[in-house]
Design an enzyme around this catalytic site. Structure first.
Site, PDB file in Angstrom:
ATOM      1  CE1 TYR A  11      -2.885   3.210   0.866  1.00  0.00           C
ATOM      2  CE2 TYR A  11      -2.353   2.880   3.173  1.00  0.00           C
ATOM      3  CZ  TYR A  11      -2.931   3.631   2.178  1.00  0.00           C
ATOM      4  OH  TYR A  11      -3.572   4.800   2.481  1.00  0.00           O
ATOM      5  CG  ASP A  31       6.523  -6.670  -2.718  1.00  0.00           C
ATOM      6  OD1 ASP A  31       6.019  -7.777  -2.468  1.00  0.00           O
ATOM      7  OD2 ASP A  31       6.178  -5.619  -2.150  1.00  0.00           O
ATOM      8  N   GLY A  36       1.985  -8.018  -1.088  1.00  0.00           N
ATOM      9  CA  GLY A  36       1.812  -6.953  -2.073  1.00  0.00           C
ATOM     10  C   GLY A  36       1.070  -7.435  -3.306  1.00  0.00           C
ATOM     11  CG  ASP A  51      11.848 -13.729   0.977  1.00  0.00           C
ATOM     12  OD1 ASP A  51      12.536 -13.210   1.883  1.00  0.00           O
ATOM     13  OD2 ASP A  51      10.753 -14.271   1.190  1.00  0.00           O
ATOM     14  CB  THR A 117       5.624   1.221  13.451  1.00  0.00           C
ATOM     15  OG1 THR A 117       4.354   1.246  14.101  1.00  0.00           O
ATOM     16  CG2 THR A 117       6.557   0.368  14.289  1.00  0.00           C
ATOM     17  CE1 TYR A 141       5.143  -3.584  12.328  1.00  0.00           C
ATOM     18  CE2 TYR A 141       3.656  -2.305  13.709  1.00  0.00           C
ATOM     19  CZ  TYR A 141       4.408  -2.440  12.553  1.00  0.00           C
ATOM     20  OH  TYR A 141       4.434  -1.423  11.632  1.00  0.00           O
ATOM     21  CG  HIS A 187      -5.004  -0.231   8.309  1.00  0.00           C
ATOM     22  ND1 HIS A 187      -4.080  -0.122   7.293  1.00  0.00           N
ATOM     23  CD2 HIS A 187      -4.326  -0.771   9.360  1.00  0.00           C
ATOM     24  CE1 HIS A 187      -2.911  -0.570   7.706  1.00  0.00           C
ATOM     25  NE2 HIS A 187      -3.037  -0.964   8.951  1.00  0.00           N
TER      26      HIS A 187
END
Length: 326
Positions: A11, A31, A36, A51, A117, A141, A187
């Site tokens: 995204y 990717d 994705g 990868d 993050t 995470y 989300h």
């Protein structure tokens, strides 16, 4: 510059790639397509399926394409999953991230912008959150992202790889070409819009008794284009220094109910809701201070109004009701 974007079929990666190309950079997207979408890769970019665990392939890619900088966005990012499967998160976000750094070291690539993050902060003691506040992740995470950030500091000291670590809050919205399509979707804004277009029955509100202006959790939302512009600005400082920046919309943020009400206005449709118990570990308020990146890099978000964010996401979803067709 010649820039490698890991996770560029995701995204945020798709929009970062689009904005880099619009600015005249050459982009290679690397990717695995594990999460994705091939259709999310801008046609002007070179695409390689691979990868990060394959360090020889990553090294070969950096060298063959004479890459000058990396924007690293490939990661697992579901908080709940990380608690249940921490090994997966340490493997992908830390071990494979270190393989990328070693490939950069082998290829003499000295610039990295890292997609980090707000989860690195955990449950902050004050709002808004500043970059100098303590980092105390409450899940694997956030811990895995912070572990990689710490590695970056030592790699810079030893090998001269400069970095900009961008700590995101809630990315949202879309461009005309690229939008948000996850499976599963977690989300809030896309969940609300899926309820508006009838592809899901309702939206869960996890608790309506928080000490906020309407009882629901209050969060920071940032348009994905503004986020992408910050990456490009961050690339420009790496000749001189490394840095850590928060990225959010600033201001007072928006509550869950305000997001839902805005979606009703934008779409002209009803959005059914269902109040359920609070989720463990959900702070009442999470708001970023983006003052540092504004003052140091001159970043000025152009789409920080919630209505603009939701409208762009709705426009993309309306044009792509089944997501990316690959």
């Amino acid at each position: 510059m010649r820039v490698l974007v890991t996770g560029g079929a995701g995204y945020i990666g798709s929009v970062v790639t689009e904005e880099l190309l619009n600015d005249g950079h050459e982009v290679v997207v690397y990717d695995s397509l594990y999460k994705g979408h091939r259709g999310a890769v801008d046609a002007r970019a070179k695409f390689l399926a691979g990868d990060l665990a394959d360090i020889e392939r990553v090294t070969q890619t950096l060298q063959e394409h004479e890459v000058e900088a990396v924007i690293h966005m490939a990661a697992d990012s579901l908080v709940g999953e990380s608690v249940q499967h921490p090994a997966k998160y340490y493997q992908n976000n830390v071990v494979n991230g270190l393989k990328l750094l070693d490939a950069m070291r082998e290829s003499d690539v000295k610039k990295l912008v890292f997609s980090s993050t707000a989860a690195t902060y955990g449950e902050p003691a004050k709002q808004p959150i500043e970059e100098t506040d303590p980092t105390n992740p409450t899940n694997p995470y956030g811990e895995s992202k912070l572990a990689f950030e710490r590695a970056l500091r030592w790699y810079e000291n030893a090998y001269g790889i400069r970095y900009a670590s961008l700590r995101y809050f809630n990315a949202a919205g879309a461009t005309k070409q690229f939008g948000e399509w996850h499976d599963p979707e977690t989300h809030l804004i896309p969940l609300v819009l899926h309820a508006a277009n009838g592809t899901r029955p309702d939206v869960q509100i996890f608790g309506d008794d928080y000490p906020t202006r309407d009882g629901t959790c209050l969060r920071d939302y940032i348009h994905v284009i503004d986020l992408a512009r910050a990456h490009i600005l961050a690339l420009n400082i790496l000749d001189e220094r490394s840095a850590i920046y928060n990225l959010g919309c600033g201001g007072d943020g928006y509550t869950v109910k305000e997001v839902i009400d805005t979606a009703r206005e934008v779409t002209g449709r009803e959005v059914k809701t269902r109040v359920t118990p609070r989720r463990a570990g959900d702070p009442a308020v999470l708001i970023a201070s983006s003052n540092r990146i504004k003052s140091e890099l001159g970043w000025q978000p152009q789409f920080q109004d919630l209505r603009l964010i939701v409208q762009s996401a709705w426009d993309w979803l309306s044009a792509n009701p089944r997501g990316y067709q690959e």
